[in-house]
Design a protein around this motif. Structure first.
Motif, PDB file in Angstrom:
ATOM      1  N   TYR A  74     -17.775  36.027  19.736  1.00  0.00           N
ATOM      2  CA  TYR A  74     -17.837  34.709  19.922  1.00  0.00           C
ATOM      3  C   TYR A  74     -19.213  34.031  20.020  1.00  0.00           C
ATOM      4  O   TYR A  74     -19.876  32.919  19.977  1.00  0.00           O
ATOM      5  CB  TYR A  74     -17.225  34.177  21.255  1.00  0.00           C
ATOM      6  N   GLY A  75     -20.207  35.209  19.589  1.00  0.00           N
ATOM      7  CA  GLY A  75     -21.651  34.679  19.484  1.00  0.00           C
ATOM      8  C   GLY A  75     -22.078  34.513  17.759  1.00  0.00           C
ATOM      9  O   GLY A  75     -20.913  34.334  17.446  1.00  0.00           O
ATOM     10  N   GLU A  76     -23.340  34.715  17.740  1.00  0.00           N
ATOM     11  CA  GLU A  76     -23.582  34.587  16.166  1.00  0.00           C
ATOM     12  C   GLU A  76     -23.146  35.621  15.307  1.00  0.00           C
ATOM     13  O   GLU A  76     -22.660  35.218  14.188  1.00  0.00           O
ATOM     14  CB  GLU A  76     -25.174  34.646  16.174  1.00  0.00           C
ATOM     15  N   ARG A  77     -22.599  36.827  16.007  1.00  0.00           N
ATOM     16  CA  ARG A  77     -21.871  37.687  14.982  1.00  0.00           C
ATOM     17  C   ARG A  77     -20.478  37.427  14.876  1.00  0.00           C
ATOM     18  O   ARG A  77     -19.712  38.125  14.043  1.00  0.00           O
ATOM     19  CB  ARG A  77     -22.219  39.071  15.500  1.00  0.00           C
ATOM     20  N   GLY A  78     -20.148  36.384  15.787  1.00  0.00           N
ATOM     21  CA  GLY A  78     -18.510  36.127  15.639  1.00  0.00           C
ATOM     22  C   GLY A  78     -17.898  35.872  14.239  1.00  0.00           C
ATOM     23  O   GLY A  78     -16.875  36.252  13.976  1.00  0.00           O
ATOM     24  N   GLY A 176     -10.526  26.924  22.014  1.00  0.00           N
ATOM     25  CA  GLY A 176     -11.205  25.800  21.698  1.00  0.00           C
ATOM     26  C   GLY A 176     -11.557  24.742  22.816  1.00  0.00           C
ATOM     27  O   GLY A 176     -12.269  23.953  22.913  1.00  0.00           O
ATOM     28  N   ARG A 177     -10.473  24.560  23.702  1.00  0.00           N
ATOM     29  CA  ARG A 177     -10.518  23.466  24.892  1.00  0.00           C
ATOM     30  C   ARG A 177     -11.566  24.099  25.788  1.00  0.00           C
ATOM     31  O   ARG A 177     -11.788  23.035  26.789  1.00  0.00           O
ATOM     32  CB  ARG A 177      -8.999  23.346  25.416  1.00  0.00           C
ATOM     33  N   TRP A 178     -11.983  25.242  26.132  1.00  0.00           N
ATOM     34  CA  TRP A 178     -12.887  25.601  26.897  1.00  0.00           C
ATOM     35  C   TRP A 178     -14.180  26.273  26.300  1.00  0.00           C
ATOM     36  O   TRP A 178     -14.959  26.355  27.248  1.00  0.00           O
ATOM     37  CB  TRP A 178     -12.271  26.748  27.758  1.00  0.00           C
ATOM     38  N   ASN A 179     -14.340  26.439  25.083  1.00  0.00           N
ATOM     39  CA  ASN A 179     -15.476  27.056  24.791  1.00  0.00           C
ATOM     40  C   ASN A 179     -16.742  26.086  24.864  1.00  0.00           C
ATOM     41  O   ASN A 179     -18.043  26.567  24.690  1.00  0.00           O
ATOM     42  CB  ASN A 179     -15.284  27.569  23.228  1.00  0.00           C
ATOM     43  N   GLY A 182     -19.318  27.464  27.236  1.00  0.00           N
ATOM     44  CA  GLY A 182     -20.234  28.683  26.706  1.00  0.00           C
ATOM     45  C   GLY A 182     -19.340  29.886  27.713  1.00  0.00           C
ATOM     46  O   GLY A 182     -18.087  29.945  27.835  1.00  0.00           O
ATOM     47  N   PHE A 183     -20.240  30.923  27.998  1.00  0.00           N
ATOM     48  CA  PHE A 183     -19.818  31.842  28.931  1.00  0.00           C
ATOM     49  C   PHE A 183     -19.346  31.401  30.364  1.00  0.00           C
ATOM     50  O   PHE A 183     -18.786  32.225  31.001  1.00  0.00           O
ATOM     51  CB  PHE A 183     -21.013  32.868  28.916  1.00  0.00           C
ATOM     52  N   GLY A 184     -19.710  30.271  30.618  1.00  0.00           N
ATOM     53  CA  GLY A 184     -19.217  29.880  31.945  1.00  0.00           C
ATOM     54  C   GLY A 184     -17.810  29.796  32.133  1.00  0.00           C
ATOM     55  O   GLY A 184     -17.080  30.129  33.143  1.00  0.00           O
ATOM     56  N   VAL A 261      -4.753  38.006  23.296  1.00  0.00           N
ATOM     57  CA  VAL A 261      -4.398  38.412  21.915  1.00  0.00           C
ATOM     58  C   VAL A 261      -4.076  37.166  21.377  1.00  0.00           C
ATOM     59  O   VAL A 261      -4.382  36.796  20.038  1.00  0.00           O
ATOM     60  CB  VAL A 261      -3.239  39.715  21.861  1.00  0.00           C
ATOM     61  N   ARG A 262      -3.167  36.368  21.658  1.00  0.00           N
ATOM     62  CA  ARG A 262      -2.639  35.291  21.368  1.00  0.00           C
ATOM     63  C   ARG A 262      -3.710  34.073  21.195  1.00  0.00           C
ATOM     64  O   ARG A 262      -3.729  33.574  20.013  1.00  0.00           O
ATOM     65  CB  ARG A 262      -1.526  34.666  22.357  1.00  0.00           C
ATOM     66  N   SER A 263      -4.806  33.983  22.348  1.00  0.00           N
ATOM     67  CA  SER A 263      -5.963  33.209  21.951  1.00  0.00           C
ATOM     68  C   SER A 263      -6.899  33.699  20.794  1.00  0.00           C
ATOM     69  O   SER A 263      -7.130  32.767  20.178  1.00  0.00           O
ATOM     70  CB  SER A 263      -6.615  33.268  23.438  1.00  0.00           C
ATOM     71  N   ILE A 264      -7.012  34.827  20.743  1.00  0.00           N
ATOM     72  CA  ILE A 264      -7.650  35.268  19.456  1.00  0.00           C
ATOM     73  C   ILE A 264      -6.975  34.918  18.191  1.00  0.00           C
ATOM     74  O   ILE A 264      -7.844  34.361  17.337  1.00  0.00           O
ATOM     75  CB  ILE A 264      -8.017  36.855  19.378  1.00  0.00           C
ATOM     76  N   GLU A 265      -5.859  35.122  18.198  1.00  0.00           N
ATOM     77  CA  GLU A 265      -5.119  34.934  16.664  1.00  0.00           C
ATOM     78  C   GLU A 265      -4.868  33.456  16.329  1.00  0.00           C
ATOM     79  O   GLU A 265      -4.831  33.012  15.343  1.00  0.00           O
ATOM     80  CB  GLU A 265      -3.685  35.741  16.732  1.00  0.00           C
ATOM     81  N   ARG A 266      -4.530  32.615  17.444  1.00  0.00           N
ATOM     82  CA  ARG A 266      -4.441  31.215  17.372  1.00  0.00           C
ATOM     83  C   ARG A 266      -5.192  30.167  17.842  1.00  0.00           C
ATOM     84  O   ARG A 266      -5.227  28.951  17.364  1.00  0.00           O
ATOM     85  CB  ARG A 266      -2.995  30.875  18.067  1.00  0.00           C
ATOM     86  N   HIS A 267      -6.351  30.238  18.603  1.00  0.00           N
ATOM     87  CA  HIS A 267      -7.222  29.588  19.259  1.00  0.00           C
ATOM     88  C   HIS A 267      -8.403  29.737  19.303  1.00  0.00           C
ATOM     89  O   HIS A 267      -9.228  29.134  20.013  1.00  0.00           O
ATOM     90  CB  HIS A 267      -6.340  29.138  20.801  1.00  0.00           C
ATOM     91  N   THR A 268      -9.093  30.796  18.467  1.00  0.00           N
ATOM     92  CA  THR A 268     -10.325  31.123  18.417  1.00  0.00           C
ATOM     93  C   THR A 268     -11.259  29.947  17.882  1.00  0.00           C
ATOM     94  O   THR A 268     -10.919  29.402  16.880  1.00  0.00           O
ATOM     95  CB  THR A 268     -10.734  32.276  17.755  1.00  0.00           C
ATOM     96  N   SER A 269     -12.185  29.534  18.503  1.00  0.00           N
ATOM     97  CA  SER A 269     -12.999  28.338  18.103  1.00  0.00           C
ATOM     98  C   SER A 269     -14.463  28.848  18.120  1.00  0.00           C
ATOM     99  O   SER A 269     -15.097  29.453  19.229  1.00  0.00           O
ATOM    100  CB  SER A 269     -12.869  27.130  18.844  1.00  0.00           C
ATOM    101  N   LEU A 270     -15.163  29.114  17.133  1.00  0.00           N
ATOM    102  CA  LEU A 270     -16.724  29.500  17.273  1.00  0.00           C
ATOM    103  C   LEU A 270     -17.647  28.255  17.192  1.00  0.00           C
ATOM    104  O   LEU A 270     -18.799  28.356  17.287  1.00  0.00           O
ATOM    105  CB  LEU A 270     -17.034  30.310  16.208  1.00  0.00           C
ATOM    106  N   ARG A 271     -17.203  27.091  17.498  1.00  0.00           N
ATOM    107  CA  ARG A 271     -18.079  25.927  17.515  1.00  0.00           C
ATOM    108  C   ARG A 271     -18.937  25.721  18.709  1.00  0.00           C
ATOM    109  O   ARG A 271     -18.472  26.163  19.799  1.00  0.00           O
ATOM    110  CB  ARG A 271     -17.390  24.592  17.175  1.00  0.00           C
TER     111      ARG A 271
END
Length: 271
Positions: A74-78, A176-179, A182-184, A261-271
């Motif tokens: 989820y950082g720059e390498r994400g 996406g709803r919590w990113n 940040g790491f908080g 796993v569900r979060s990674i596959e369906r809800h990942t957001s790198l914004r």
């Protein structure tokens, strides 16, 4: 693909963490050298330094692995990680398996370091290592080898389950709803995870009908709650320890790991 990703984790993280273990080894050896000088005033402080140096290796390596999980996912390498044409569960599995392997290796490293510290302490006291460990040997003879093996298996399973939960919690916090926190978001998740583990531990401790009789050491088909209520009412001590708490982290690993796993596959957001 899982094997390739796991090999990549080793290639990237293992050299860094081996350097960390090397630093802890040097620090431990310095304190060990002070112990071998046999200076009464410094012996206690040197022994404490050896023990702390080797014990710190475990949390340092695991925290570093967790930080790298966050940065690589989820950082720059994400962006590069998420562009790999594999399912999220494969990425997650490769990183969790590596973290578990790193934890086991570091625990072995710490165990060897503590044995060396025990040897140095025995030498400083003018006794053999066998004499130093005699109280431990007596305790092991009392409880039986089965309980000792069971304890180590339990610790290994707990390590695996905690790693699964920590990685999953970070992935859930990156939805996406919590990113935007940040790491908080993962930090809040860790607090919630801890509180959930404590609540489940107490609940299963009291209500699962499998207990350890403290007087005899026998496992019985009975729950702890009535005995606990009676102990509170009379001001005495419980005579029975519920064993349901053993299942807490495996249960959390299944639930939180699936959610992660569900979060990674369906809800990942790198914004």
């Amino acid at each position: 693909m899982l094997r390739t990703l796991f090999a990549e984790e080793i290639r990237f993280l293992a050299p860094i963490q081996l350097k960390m273990l090397g630093i802890f080894t040097v620090i431990g050896l310095v304190f060990l050298g002070v112990m071998l000088l046999d200076l009464p005033i410094l012996n206690t402080f040197a022994l404490l330094g050896v023990v702390v140096a080797f014990l710190l290796a475990i949390p340092v390596v695991l925290v570093h692995t967790a930080a790298e999980y966050w940065q690589s996912m989820y950082g720059e390498r994400g962006y590069l990680t998420m562009s790999i044409p594999v399912r999220g569960r494969t990425l997650y599995a490769a990183k969790v398996i590596y973290a578990f392997a790193a934890g086991l290796v570091t625990m072995c490293f710490t165990a060897v370091g503590l044995l060396v510290a025990a040897w140095a302490a025995a030498r400083a006291q003018g006794v053999s290592v066998g004499e130093l460990f005699q109280p431990l040997h007596d305790m092991l003879s009392l409880v039986g080898i089965g309980w000792v093996v069971g304890f180590f298996v339990y610790m290994i399973v707990e390590l695996a389950c905690v790693i699964v939960c920590v990685a999953a919690t970070m992935s859930i916090g990156a939805r996406g709803r919590w990113n935007h926190f940040g790491f908080g978001a993962p930090v809040i998740g860790f607090v919630v995870l801890y509180l959930a583990a404590q609540f489940l531990s107490l609940l299963l401790l009291l209500t699962v009908p499998v207990s350890l009789e403290l007087a005899s050491g026998d496992i019985v088909n009975a729950w702890m709650l009535p005995d606990f209520i009676e102990a509170v009412r009379t001001g005495g001590d419980p005579t029975r320890l519920g064993l349901g708490f053993v299942a807490v982290w495996p249960l959390l690993a299944v639930v939180v790991g699936t959610w992660g796993v569900r979060s990674i596959e369906r809800h990942t957001s790198l914004r």
